[in-house]
Motif scaffolding. Structure first.
Motif, PDB file in Angstrom:
ATOM      1  N   UNK A 384     -28.620   2.766 106.672  1.00  0.00           N
ATOM      2  CA  UNK A 384     -27.446   3.193 105.914  1.00  0.00           C
ATOM      3  C   UNK A 384     -26.200   2.420 106.316  1.00  0.00           C
ATOM      4  N   UNK A 385     -26.084   2.064 107.577  1.00  0.00           N
ATOM      5  CA  UNK A 385     -24.913   1.295 108.022  1.00  0.00           C
ATOM      6  C   UNK A 385     -24.810  -0.014 107.240  1.00  0.00           C
ATOM      7  N   UNK A 386     -25.946  -0.639 106.951  1.00  0.00           N
ATOM      8  CA  UNK A 386     -25.946  -1.895 106.205  1.00  0.00           C
ATOM      9  C   UNK A 386     -25.645  -1.664 104.728  1.00  0.00           C
ATOM     10  N   UNK A 387     -26.194  -0.595 104.155  1.00  0.00           N
ATOM     11  CA  UNK A 387     -26.074  -0.374 102.710  1.00  0.00           C
ATOM     12  C   UNK A 387     -24.887   0.489 102.314  1.00  0.00           C
ATOM     13  N   UNK A 388     -24.224   1.102 103.264  1.00  0.00           N
ATOM     14  CA  UNK A 388     -23.164   2.054 102.932  1.00  0.00           C
ATOM     15  C   UNK A 388     -22.056   1.382 102.123  1.00  0.00           C
ATOM     16  N   UNK A 389     -21.625   2.080 101.066  1.00  0.00           N
ATOM     17  CA  UNK A 389     -20.553   1.598 100.184  1.00  0.00           C
ATOM     18  C   UNK A 389     -20.878   0.254  99.544  1.00  0.00           C
ATOM     19  N   UNK A 390     -22.155  -0.006  99.302  1.00  0.00           N
ATOM     20  CA  UNK A 390     -22.552  -1.172  98.525  1.00  0.00           C
ATOM     21  C   UNK A 390     -23.203  -0.704  97.224  1.00  0.00           C
ATOM     22  N   UNK A 447     -31.272  -4.294  89.331  1.00  0.00           N
ATOM     23  CA  UNK A 447     -30.516  -5.414  89.907  1.00  0.00           C
ATOM     24  C   UNK A 447     -29.448  -4.965  90.905  1.00  0.00           C
ATOM     25  N   UNK A 448     -29.001  -3.727  90.784  1.00  0.00           N
ATOM     26  CA  UNK A 448     -27.957  -3.264  91.694  1.00  0.00           C
ATOM     27  C   UNK A 448     -28.498  -3.012  93.101  1.00  0.00           C
ATOM     28  N   UNK A 449     -29.790  -2.701  93.239  1.00  0.00           N
ATOM     29  CA  UNK A 449     -30.391  -2.660  94.572  1.00  0.00           C
ATOM     30  C   UNK A 449     -30.281  -4.039  95.236  1.00  0.00           C
ATOM     31  N   UNK A 450     -30.562  -5.070  94.461  1.00  0.00           N
ATOM     32  CA  UNK A 450     -30.504  -6.429  95.002  1.00  0.00           C
ATOM     33  C   UNK A 450     -29.066  -6.830  95.313  1.00  0.00           C
ATOM     34  N   UNK A 454     -27.578  -7.624  99.090  1.00  0.00           N
ATOM     35  CA  UNK A 454     -26.945  -8.921  99.336  1.00  0.00           C
ATOM     36  C   UNK A 454     -25.494  -8.784  99.793  1.00  0.00           C
ATOM     37  N   UNK A 455     -24.956  -7.538  99.782  1.00  0.00           N
ATOM     38  CA  UNK A 455     -23.616  -7.327 100.309  1.00  0.00           C
ATOM     39  C   UNK A 455     -22.543  -7.072  99.286  1.00  0.00           C
ATOM     40  N   UNK A 456     -22.896  -6.843  98.004  1.00  0.00           N
ATOM     41  CA  UNK A 456     -21.882  -6.579  96.991  1.00  0.00           C
ATOM     42  C   UNK A 456     -21.325  -5.163  97.156  1.00  0.00           C
ATOM     43  N   UNK A 457     -20.020  -5.025  97.460  1.00  0.00           N
ATOM     44  CA  UNK A 457     -19.456  -3.671  97.632  1.00  0.00           C
ATOM     45  C   UNK A 457     -19.371  -2.944  96.293  1.00  0.00           C
ATOM     46  N   UNK A 458     -19.495  -1.622  96.342  1.00  0.00           N
ATOM     47  CA  UNK A 458     -19.322  -0.848  95.114  1.00  0.00           C
ATOM     48  C   UNK A 458     -17.836  -0.609  94.857  1.00  0.00           C
ATOM     49  N   UNK A 459     -17.528  -0.289  93.606  1.00  0.00           N
ATOM     50  CA  UNK A 459     -16.179   0.068  93.168  1.00  0.00           C
ATOM     51  C   UNK A 459     -15.207  -1.107  93.173  1.00  0.00           C
ATOM     52  N   UNK A 460     -15.687  -2.323  93.373  1.00  0.00           N
ATOM     53  CA  UNK A 460     -14.795  -3.483  93.379  1.00  0.00           C
ATOM     54  C   UNK A 460     -14.602  -3.999  91.950  1.00  0.00           C
ATOM     55  N   UNK A 461     -13.360  -4.312  91.637  1.00  0.00           N
ATOM     56  CA  UNK A 461     -13.035  -4.860  90.323  1.00  0.00           C
ATOM     57  C   UNK A 461     -13.491  -6.305  90.201  1.00  0.00           C
ATOM     58  N   UNK A 462     -13.298  -7.099  91.255  1.00  0.00           N
ATOM     59  CA  UNK A 462     -13.647  -8.514  91.262  1.00  0.00           C
ATOM     60  C   UNK A 462     -14.840  -8.725  92.185  1.00  0.00           C
ATOM     61  N   UNK A 463     -15.521  -9.860  92.040  1.00  0.00           N
ATOM     62  CA  UNK A 463     -16.660 -10.133  92.916  1.00  0.00           C
ATOM     63  C   UNK A 463     -16.874 -11.638  93.034  1.00  0.00           C
ATOM     64  N   UNK A 464     -17.640 -12.019  94.035  1.00  0.00           N
ATOM     65  CA  UNK A 464     -17.953 -13.430  94.272  1.00  0.00           C
ATOM     66  C   UNK A 464     -18.856 -13.951  93.147  1.00  0.00           C
ATOM     67  N   UNK A 465     -18.614 -15.179  92.658  1.00  0.00           N
ATOM     68  CA  UNK A 465     -19.439 -15.713  91.553  1.00  0.00           C
ATOM     69  C   UNK A 465     -20.939 -15.748  91.834  1.00  0.00           C
ATOM     70  N   UNK A 466     -21.357 -15.742  93.103  1.00  0.00           N
ATOM     71  CA  UNK A 466     -22.793 -15.772  93.394  1.00  0.00           C
ATOM     72  C   UNK A 466     -23.514 -14.524  92.863  1.00  0.00           C
TER      73      UNK A 466
END
Length: 547
Positions: A384-390, A447-450, A454-466
């Protein structure tokens, strides 16, 4: 002179429509002031469908915004308000009330041989309280919305410039409706059962409604008071949850999740009740273990109150607390596993008929098991520490709660559609709709599990192009899911007015609600019911059941 009698043909009369709860009165007043549990269930059904559609529109806008990094169709502040209102509308206006208030209201009294619920006027009052709370929340949305997230986490909710106070007050109002409904169902189940109908002869859907009513009655006051305190704290700027002024934001998390984790079971227990009815009917077989399902329902209801802390592994709780909450979360998973194995064993050696409700059962089974296993994973602190808020948490929540609740709700809608309306829906269109719903949902959230891993935070308006390729797939899946829901709503609306007339028991079910005509009469039964057999007894010949 011989007289001859000549037979004069008499014009054939149209058969008089059978009296049912739908045609005893047609005025708006008769619906607005009704105390008939069936009509109140219909009012709830229509209102919650509207809420689901509104929450779905918010979700489509959110997903469309993530087609590309940076601004796409809305700005950052609008995005924050949209995901907050999406969560509020879907959780409190649709998922929590959807099955209990609509199908529970309609079916529970019939399933126990009662003419109505124990408190018919309170039942109508609960609907109007729900309607008032919903309107209040939507007015808050119109007035500027709320941007705190549906969890209203402090200390941000103490200082947010958005409409926090009217939003939490609207949810406070909704809580009263939930409590009244829960008390009504508990009293009805205890006091209104037909003569000779013992606890272990009730349909298992009634057990599910009973279990969820216990949770609603015990947990909802905690949420109501907690959100009321947040609103007062925001309004008067007291700083009760602000660490800069001696407040404790973790205290709010404890209070919120003490309700909100049992709320997970407020959503999923009714879905489980629907599923066992569908499985038994279309497998033409008794449940593999009636008592295992009944006792596991109570186990989930009570143990669910002791698992809230696994939402707070990164909030600074002690190592002992984290371990204890993790173990208790695994215990709830055991009760859920008992249900899953029982459903599957019920189909074994049964005469399984694949219908639209059964397709939704298969979708529910996949989403529930997949989501449940990821739930066990996030209840493990090291993971959970790794996945929390992602986005992993977003995908888990939607699989286990939104996907499972929605597919069970759609299964219930199709399964009891003939009973509620007296009409049959087109089965082939149902197959198409069920396939599209599952495909669109899986394509949206897998796809959201993936993304989360991979480190995509939840609730973010912007994100890295990768992350863009997975976001594009998820957005296309959301469009497919939206189209599937429109397809389903369309053919059911057409069937409501032009569908074939339904027989009393089109599925050859043995459950008690199918002993009444379709649609049922005003007082449910033509004569006082005597349930002389178990609700899943397929050893009784069909003609005897229908007699």
């Amino acid at each position: 002179m011989t007289t001859v009698d000549i037979a004069v043909p008499v014009p054939a009369r149209r058969p008089t429509p059978r009296e049912s709860y739908l045609n005893v009165a047609h005025t708006v007043k008769s619906w607005a002031l009704t105390t008939d549990h069936k009509r109140i269930g219909i009012l709830y059904l229509v209102t919650t469908v509207f809420a689901m559609a509104l929450g779905g529109v918010f979700a489509l806008v959110l997903r469309t915004e993530h087609l590309s990094p940076g601004p796409t169709i809305v700005d950052a502040y609008t995005y924050n308000r949209l995901f907050t209102m999406h969560g509020i509308v879907m959780v409190w206006l649709f998922m929590i009330p959807s099955i209990p208030t609509a199908f529970g209201n309609f079916l529970l009294p019939i399933m126990i041989g009662a003419k109505d619920v124990a408190f018919p006027r309170l039942n109508l009052l609960s609907y109007y309280i729900y309607l008032l709370g919903s309107i209040w929340v939507l007015i808050a949305l119109w007035a500027g919305g709320c941007d705190t997230g549906w969890t209203f986490y402090t200390p941000y909710s103490d200082h947010s410039p958005s409409a926090v106070v009217p939003t939490v007050f609207g949810i406070f109002i909704l809580g009263w409706s939930t409590i009244i409904t829960g008390v009504n169902f508990i009293v009805t189940t205890h006091t209104m059962r037909a003569k000779g109908l013992g606890w272990f002869r009730m349909p298992l859907f009634v057990w599910a409604m009973y279990g969820v009513s216990i949770i609603q009655t015990l947990a909802t006051p905690v949420l109501a008071i907690s959100l009321l305190v947040v609103g007062i704290d925001h309004w008067f700027d007291w700083g009760l949850f602000d660490p800069a002024r001696g407040g404790d934001p973790v205290l709010y998390q404890h209070l919120f999740w003490f309700y909100s984790h049992p709320a997970v079971y407020i959503m999923i227990l009714p879905a489980m009740g629907v599923i066992i009815e569908v499985v038994c009917t279309f497998s033409h077989k008794n449940p593999a273990s009636y008592k295992a399902i009944a006792y596991s329902t109570l186990g989930i209801a009570f143990v669910g109150f002791a698992t809230w802390g696994h939402h707070m592994f990164v909030a600074g709780i002690s190592v002992f607390d984290a371990a204890a909450f993790g173990v208790l979360s695994m215990l709830v998973a055991i009760f859920s596993a008992i249900k899953v194995f029982t459903w599957v064993l019920t189909m074994r050696r049964g005469s399984v008929v694949v219908t639209t409700p059964m397709l939704y059962f298969f979708a529910f089974l996949f989403l529930f098991v997949f989501g449940g296993m990821t739930g066990v994973a996030v209840a493990t602190q090291s993971l959970d520490v790794h996945w929390h808020d992602t986005y992993f948490v977003v995908a888990h929540f939607h699989f286990i709660m939104v996907g499972s609740t929605m597919t069970a709700w759609l299964a219930a809608l199709h399964y009891w559609f003939p009973k509620i309306t007296g009409r049959m829906y087109p089965e082939r269109m149902g197959y198409v709709g069920a396939t599209l719903v599952f495909s669109g949902f899986f394509m949206t959230f897998f796809p959201q599990f993936l993304l989360g891993n991979a480190g995509m935070p939840r609730r973010y308006y912007d994100y890295d192009p990768q992350f863009q390729p997975l976001h594009v797939v998820s957005t296309v899946g959301a469009w497919i899911l939206g189209a599937a829901m429109i397809w389903t709503l369309t053919y059911l609306l057409v069937a409501l007015f032009r569908g074939e007339r339904a027989p009393a028991n089109p599925w050859d079910s043995r459950s008690y609600e199918w002993l009444t005509p379709s649609p049922p009469p005003k007082h449910n039964f033509v004569r006082e019911p005597v349930f002389a057999r178990d609700p899943y007894d397929y050893t009784v010949p069909a003609e005897e059941v229908h007699a």
